[in-house]
Design a protein around this motif. Structure first.
Motif, PDB file in Angstrom:
ATOM      1  N   PHE A 107       0.842  -1.188   0.000  1.00  0.00           N
ATOM      2  CA  PHE A 107       0.000   0.000   0.000  1.00  0.00           C
ATOM      3  C   PHE A 107       0.878   1.238   0.000  1.00  0.00           C
ATOM      4  CE2 PHE A 107       0.567  -1.463   4.324  1.00  0.00           C
ATOM      5  CZ  PHE A 107       1.016  -0.339   4.971  1.00  0.00           C
ATOM      6  N   GLU A 108       0.271   2.362  -0.288  1.00  0.00           N
ATOM      7  CA  GLU A 108       0.993   3.627  -0.383  1.00  0.00           C
ATOM      8  C   GLU A 108       0.096   4.734   0.144  1.00  0.00           C
ATOM      9  OE1 GLU A 108       4.120   6.158  -1.438  1.00  0.00           O
ATOM     10  OE2 GLU A 108       4.121   4.024  -1.860  1.00  0.00           O
ATOM     11  N   ALA A 109       0.676   5.677   0.882  1.00  0.00           N
ATOM     12  CA  ALA A 109      -0.036   6.876   1.330  1.00  0.00           C
ATOM     13  C   ALA A 109       0.669   8.092   0.754  1.00  0.00           C
ATOM     14  CB  ALA A 109      -0.048   6.939   2.847  1.00  0.00           C
ATOM     15  N   LYS A 110      -0.098   9.032   0.239  1.00  0.00           N
ATOM     16  CA  LYS A 110       0.462  10.241  -0.357  1.00  0.00           C
ATOM     17  C   LYS A 110      -0.220  11.458   0.252  1.00  0.00           C
ATOM     18  CE  LYS A 110       2.704  12.743  -3.349  1.00  0.00           C
ATOM     19  NZ  LYS A 110       4.080  13.059  -3.155  1.00  0.00           N
ATOM     20  N   ASN A 111       0.575  12.329   0.889  1.00  0.00           N
ATOM     21  CA  ASN A 111       0.063  13.577   1.432  1.00  0.00           C
ATOM     22  C   ASN A 111       0.196  14.647   0.359  1.00  0.00           C
ATOM     23  OD1 ASN A 111      -0.244  12.312   3.942  1.00  0.00           O
ATOM     24  ND2 ASN A 111       1.865  12.696   4.430  1.00  0.00           N
ATOM     25  N   TRP A 112      -0.919  15.269  -0.024  1.00  0.00           N
ATOM     26  CA  TRP A 112      -0.876  16.202  -1.142  1.00  0.00           C
ATOM     27  C   TRP A 112      -1.257  17.621  -0.752  1.00  0.00           C
ATOM     28  CZ3 TRP A 112      -5.495  18.549  -2.177  1.00  0.00           C
ATOM     29  CH2 TRP A 112      -6.639  17.939  -1.677  1.00  0.00           C
ATOM     30  N   ALA A 113      -1.963  17.840   0.325  1.00  0.00           N
ATOM     31  CA  ALA A 113      -2.439  19.181   0.681  1.00  0.00           C
ATOM     32  C   ALA A 113      -1.655  19.728   1.870  1.00  0.00           C
ATOM     33  CB  ALA A 113      -3.925  19.163   0.969  1.00  0.00           C
ATOM     34  N   VAL A 114      -0.352  19.892   1.698  1.00  0.00           N
ATOM     35  CA  VAL A 114       0.513  20.394   2.771  1.00  0.00           C
ATOM     36  C   VAL A 114       0.560  21.912   2.686  1.00  0.00           C
ATOM     37  CG1 VAL A 114       2.802  20.300   3.780  1.00  0.00           C
ATOM     38  CG2 VAL A 114       1.881  18.295   2.620  1.00  0.00           C
ATOM     39  N   GLY A 115       0.176  22.577   3.771  1.00  0.00           N
ATOM     40  CA  GLY A 115       0.197  24.032   3.797  1.00  0.00           C
ATOM     41  C   GLY A 115       1.539  24.571   4.261  1.00  0.00           C
ATOM     42  N   ASP A 116       1.671  25.886   4.207  1.00  0.00           N
ATOM     43  CA  ASP A 116       2.871  26.557   4.706  1.00  0.00           C
ATOM     44  C   ASP A 116       2.458  27.886   5.334  1.00  0.00           C
ATOM     45  OD1 ASP A 116       2.425  28.308   2.568  1.00  0.00           O
ATOM     46  OD2 ASP A 116       3.872  27.298   1.287  1.00  0.00           O
ATOM     47  N   THR A 117       3.401  28.771   5.563  1.00  0.00           N
ATOM     48  CA  THR A 117       3.084  30.036   6.226  1.00  0.00           C
ATOM     49  C   THR A 117       2.206  30.945   5.375  1.00  0.00           C
ATOM     50  OG1 THR A 117       5.153  30.970   5.407  1.00  0.00           O
ATOM     51  CG2 THR A 117       5.170  30.030   7.627  1.00  0.00           C
ATOM     52  N   ASN A 118       2.112  30.706   4.086  1.00  0.00           N
ATOM     53  CA  ASN A 118       1.315  31.550   3.194  1.00  0.00           C
ATOM     54  C   ASN A 118       0.047  30.892   2.677  1.00  0.00           C
ATOM     55  OD1 ASN A 118       3.272  33.640   3.284  1.00  0.00           O
ATOM     56  ND2 ASN A 118       4.499  32.500   1.804  1.00  0.00           N
ATOM     57  N   THR A 119      -0.030  29.575   2.751  1.00  0.00           N
ATOM     58  CA  THR A 119      -1.137  28.835   2.150  1.00  0.00           C
ATOM     59  C   THR A 119      -1.814  27.955   3.189  1.00  0.00           C
ATOM     60  OG1 THR A 119       0.162  28.730   0.125  1.00  0.00           O
ATOM     61  CG2 THR A 119      -1.772  27.319   0.244  1.00  0.00           C
ATOM     62  N   VAL A 120      -3.148  28.044   3.268  1.00  0.00           N
ATOM     63  CA  VAL A 120      -3.923  27.184   4.160  1.00  0.00           C
ATOM     64  C   VAL A 120      -4.332  25.944   3.382  1.00  0.00           C
ATOM     65  CG1 VAL A 120      -6.009  26.978   5.532  1.00  0.00           C
ATOM     66  CG2 VAL A 120      -4.773  29.141   5.482  1.00  0.00           C
ATOM     67  N   GLU A 121      -3.943  24.800   3.886  1.00  0.00           N
ATOM     68  CA  GLU A 121      -4.301  23.528   3.263  1.00  0.00           C
ATOM     69  C   GLU A 121      -4.817  22.586   4.345  1.00  0.00           C
ATOM     70  OE1 GLU A 121      -4.547  22.678   0.149  1.00  0.00           O
ATOM     71  OE2 GLU A 121      -3.631  24.422  -0.781  1.00  0.00           O
ATOM     72  N   ALA A 122      -4.870  21.295   4.043  1.00  0.00           N
ATOM     73  CA  ALA A 122      -5.447  20.320   4.966  1.00  0.00           C
ATOM     74  C   ALA A 122      -4.616  20.121   6.220  1.00  0.00           C
ATOM     75  CB  ALA A 122      -5.644  18.988   4.265  1.00  0.00           C
ATOM     76  N   PHE A 123      -3.309  20.282   6.132  1.00  0.00           N
ATOM     77  CA  PHE A 123      -2.475  20.155   7.322  1.00  0.00           C
ATOM     78  C   PHE A 123      -1.177  20.905   7.150  1.00  0.00           C
ATOM     79  CE2 PHE A 123      -1.725  16.475   4.696  1.00  0.00           C
ATOM     80  CZ  PHE A 123      -0.363  16.337   4.675  1.00  0.00           C
ATOM     81  N   VAL A 124      -0.570  21.225   8.289  1.00  0.00           N
ATOM     82  CA  VAL A 124       0.723  21.904   8.317  1.00  0.00           C
ATOM     83  C   VAL A 124       1.606  21.206   9.337  1.00  0.00           C
ATOM     84  CG1 VAL A 124      -0.160  24.168   7.617  1.00  0.00           C
ATOM     85  CG2 VAL A 124      -0.043  23.590  10.031  1.00  0.00           C
ATOM     86  N   SER A 125       2.905  21.356   9.178  1.00  0.00           N
ATOM     87  CA  SER A 125       3.837  20.792  10.143  1.00  0.00           C
ATOM     88  C   SER A 125       4.525  21.927  10.884  1.00  0.00           C
ATOM     89  CB  SER A 125       4.862  19.888   9.463  1.00  0.00           C
ATOM     90  OG  SER A 125       5.644  20.634   8.560  1.00  0.00           O
ATOM     91  N   GLY A 126       4.854  21.673  12.135  1.00  0.00           N
ATOM     92  CA  GLY A 126       5.558  22.660  12.947  1.00  0.00           C
ATOM     93  C   GLY A 126       7.001  22.250  13.128  1.00  0.00           C
TER      94      GLY A 126
END
Length: 130
Positions: A107-126
Motif C-alpha cells: 500500500f501507499e499513502a500520499k500527502n498532497w495538501a501540505v500548507g505553509d506560512t502563506n497557504t492554508v491547506e489540509a495540514f501543516v507541520s511545525g
C-alpha cells in the motif's frame, strides 16, 4: 473547509515535554481530572494522536518538522497497490511437521495538501526556528 476532523499528530515525548506543561499551566482542571486523568488526549480543543514515526523531543534539531496539525483524511490519499495475499508451505518446516504461513500486502499513502506560512491547506507541520 478542512477544520472539521483536524487533529494534532506528534511523538509521545513531544506531548509530554511541550503540550502537557502548557495544559498544566492553563489551570481549570477539576479534582476528578487530576486524580483520573483525561479520557482522551486533547490540545486546544482538538484530539492528539501520538505516533512514534515523528521525531522525539530529545535532541530535536532546528528546521526539523516534529508536529503535524490538520486533517489527514482530506489531505492524503491511500492506495492499495496489491491486496492481501496469504500463502502456506508444508516444506519449510518439514523436519518439525509444521506449516509455514506468510501474509503480504502493498500500500501507499500520499500527502498532497501540505500548507505553509502563506497557504492554508489540509495540514501543516511545525518545526523549531533556525
Amino acid at each position: 473547509k478542512f477544520r472539521v476532523g483536524c487533529k494534532w499528530y506528534c511523538n509521545t515525548t513531544i506531548y509530554d515535554a511541550a503540550m502537557m506543561p502548557i495544559l498544566d499551566a492553563a489551570g481549570g482542571n477539576t479534582q476528578v481530572d487530576l486524580e483520573n486523568g483525561t479520557s482522551r488526549k486533547r490540545f486546544k480543543g482538538y484530539d492528539v494522536e501520538e505516533t512514534q514515526v515523528l521525531p522525539e523531543a530529545v535532541g530535536l534539531a532546528a528546521d526539523t518538522p516534529f508536529i503535524v496539525f490538520g486533517n489527514l483524511a482530506k489531505g492524503s490519499l491511500f492506495g492499495d497497490r496489491r491486496q492481501i495475499r496469504i500463502s502456506r508451505s508444508e516444506h519449510v518446516y518439514w523436519t518439525t511437521d509444521e506449516l509455514g504461513v506468510r501474509g503480504t500486502q502493498r500500500f501507499e499513502a500520499k500527502n498532497w495538501a501540505v500548507g505553509d506560512t502563506n497557504t492554508v491547506e489540509a495540514f501543516v507541520s511545525g518545526q523549531l526556528a533556525a
